[in-house]
Design a protein around this motif. Structure first.
Motif, mmCIF file in Angstrom:
data_model
loop_
_atom_site.group_PDB
_atom_site.id
_atom_site.type_symbol
_atom_site.label_atom_id
_atom_site.label_comp_id
_atom_site.label_asym_id
_atom_site.label_seq_id
_atom_site.Cartn_x
_atom_site.Cartn_y
_atom_site.Cartn_z
ATOM 1 N N SER A 106 0.977 -2.846 -1.184
ATOM 2 C CA SER A 106 0.703 -2.290 0.140
ATOM 3 C C SER A 106 1.956 -1.691 0.775
ATOM 4 O O SER A 106 1.877 -0.708 1.517
ATOM 5 C CB SER A 106 0.099 -3.349 1.063
ATOM 6 O OG SER A 106 1.007 -4.408 1.251
ATOM 7 N N GLN B 76 -3.193 0.734 -5.069
ATOM 8 C CA GLN B 76 -2.758 -0.657 -4.961
ATOM 9 C C GLN B 76 -3.213 -1.458 -6.181
ATOM 10 O O GLN B 76 -2.453 -2.273 -6.709
ATOM 11 C CB GLN B 76 -3.316 -1.299 -3.693
ATOM 12 C CG GLN B 76 -2.623 -0.872 -2.437
ATOM 13 C CD GLN B 76 -3.161 -1.588 -1.220
ATOM 14 O OE1 GLN B 76 -4.080 -2.390 -1.305
ATOM 15 N NE2 GLN B 76 -2.589 -1.295 -0.070
ATOM 16 N N LEU C 57 4.351 -0.226 -0.938
ATOM 17 C CA LEU C 57 4.781 0.958 -1.676
ATOM 18 C C LEU C 57 3.815 2.137 -1.590
ATOM 19 O O LEU C 57 4.245 3.284 -1.632
ATOM 20 C CB LEU C 57 5.032 0.601 -3.138
ATOM 21 C CG LEU C 57 6.204 -0.360 -3.366
ATOM 22 C CD1 LEU C 57 6.312 -0.735 -4.831
ATOM 23 C CD2 LEU C 57 7.501 0.255 -2.885
ATOM 24 N N VAL C 58 2.514 1.865 -1.499
ATOM 25 C CA VAL C 58 1.554 2.982 -1.465
ATOM 26 C C VAL C 58 0.750 3.049 -0.172
ATOM 27 O O VAL C 58 -0.033 3.971 0.000
ATOM 28 C CB VAL C 58 0.586 2.964 -2.680
ATOM 29 C CG1 VAL C 58 1.333 3.192 -3.965
ATOM 30 C CG2 VAL C 58 -0.227 1.701 -2.721
ATOM 31 N N GLY C 59 0.929 2.092 0.711
ATOM 32 C CA GLY C 59 0.236 2.128 2.000
ATOM 33 C C GLY C 59 -0.788 1.031 2.149
ATOM 34 O O GLY C 59 -1.229 0.419 1.180
ATOM 35 N N SER D 171 1.996 7.051 -4.528
ATOM 36 C CA SER D 171 1.982 7.306 -3.091
ATOM 37 C C SER D 171 1.768 8.791 -2.802
ATOM 38 O O SER D 171 1.023 9.155 -1.878
ATOM 39 C CB SER D 171 3.292 6.825 -2.475
ATOM 40 O OG SER D 171 3.279 6.984 -1.086
ATOM 41 N N ASN D 172 2.387 9.651 -3.601
ATOM 42 C CA ASN D 172 2.192 11.094 -3.442
ATOM 43 C C ASN D 172 0.741 11.487 -3.732
ATOM 44 O O ASN D 172 0.175 12.349 -3.059
ATOM 45 C CB ASN D 172 3.138 11.876 -4.352
ATOM 46 C CG ASN D 172 4.581 11.764 -3.905
ATOM 47 O OD1 ASN D 172 4.859 11.460 -2.751
ATOM 48 N ND2 ASN D 172 5.498 11.982 -4.829
ATOM 49 N N VAL E 201 -1.840 9.540 -3.312
ATOM 50 C CA VAL E 201 -2.630 9.060 -2.171
ATOM 51 C C VAL E 201 -2.505 10.035 -1.009
ATOM 52 O O VAL E 201 -3.491 10.408 -0.374
ATOM 53 C CB VAL E 201 -2.186 7.634 -1.755
ATOM 54 C CG1 VAL E 201 -2.756 7.257 -0.401
ATOM 55 C CG2 VAL E 201 -2.590 6.617 -2.806
ATOM 56 N N ALA E 202 -1.282 10.479 -0.745
ATOM 57 C CA ALA E 202 -1.041 11.404 0.379
ATOM 58 C C ALA E 202 -1.770 12.731 0.180
ATOM 59 O O ALA E 202 -2.243 13.327 1.151
ATOM 60 C CB ALA E 202 0.452 11.645 0.540
ATOM 61 N N ALA F 28 5.437 3.973 -8.319
ATOM 62 C CA ALA F 28 4.804 3.765 -7.013
ATOM 63 C C ALA F 28 4.936 5.005 -6.141
ATOM 64 O O ALA F 28 4.015 5.357 -5.409
ATOM 65 C CB ALA F 28 5.399 2.548 -6.315
ATOM 66 N N SER F 29 6.071 5.673 -6.229
ATOM 67 C CA SER F 29 6.272 6.910 -5.462
ATOM 68 C C SER F 29 5.291 7.988 -5.919
ATOM 69 O O SER F 29 4.719 8.703 -5.082
ATOM 70 C CB SER F 29 7.709 7.384 -5.630
ATOM 71 O OG SER F 29 7.910 8.598 -4.965
ATOM 72 N N VAL G 203 -6.115 4.700 -1.479
ATOM 73 C CA VAL G 203 -5.065 3.694 -1.333
ATOM 74 C C VAL G 203 -5.425 2.443 -2.116
ATOM 75 O O VAL G 203 -4.582 1.860 -2.801
ATOM 76 C CB VAL G 203 -4.842 3.346 0.161
ATOM 77 C CG1 VAL G 203 -3.869 2.206 0.317
ATOM 78 C CG2 VAL G 203 -4.362 4.547 0.932
#
Length: 190
Positions: free
Chosen positions: A115, A91, A117-119, A77-78, A80-81, A73-74, A87
């Protein structure tokens, strides 16, 4: 025939390869004959997770822990960022991991909240649709040659129907013939 909950077998008895085992678990969950699109979508997204696990040295679903899922998930998330992934897609990827692992394990012990963990998803429009401006709509309506086309565009805009819904719409069943005639005359005059 359900195979899951075989705690002593690799990938809970679904097969030797993690991605293949995920497909078999989805067949168990949804049936091998139905929900083709759902199974295919989950399988494709779980396959990405399986590849990530393989690169991390994990080849058995029994060895996957909450920490592994948090690390995955991290990574999502990176991505996505940095703008590599939306997002919503990140998800969906985590949701597929939830679906497959819960089916394989026979429990929801490793389920995560995508939501958190990744926004959160954001569906805020940043441009105004052209059809909202009445002058653009009226101009487009005047350019249409047929009454049926004008009626379709009108129904789509005024009632929020998608074009497919307008195409399937049977006005004879919804309105009286007189109302249809009046609408056609109005749209022909526009």
């Amino acid at each position: 025939m359900k195979k899951h909950n075989n705690q002593d077998s690799r990938n809970f008895g679904y097969g030797k390869q993690l991605a293949y085992a995920g497909k078999q678990a989805l067949n168990d969950r949804y049936g091998a004959d139905g929900k083709f699109s759902t199974r295919a979508s989950h399988a494709a997204r779980f396959n990405q997770f399986a590849q990530w696990c393989k690169s991390d040295g994990i080849n058995d679903a029994r060895k996957i822990t909450a920490e592994h899922i948090a690390a995955y998930a991290s990574d999502l998330s990176n991505q996505v960022a940095s703008g590599e992934k939306a997002v919503s897609y990140a998800q969906n990827q985590l949701s597929s991991v939830n679906v497959v692992l819960s089916t394989m394990r026979g429990n929801t012990a490793l389920n995560v909240s995508p939501s958190k963990l990744v926004g959160e998803r954001s569906h805020i429009r940043d441009t105004v649709p052209l059809s909202l401006e009445r002058s653009n709509f009226d101009r487009a309506l005047k350019l249409m040659p047929s009454g049926e086309g004008k009626l379709a565009v009108f129904l789509a805009r005024e009632f929020g129907l998608r074009l497919r819904e307008v195409g399937l719409f049977r006005p004879g069943e919804a309105f009286s013939r007189r109302l249809i005639t009046m609408a056609t005359l109005i749209f022909n005059a526009v």
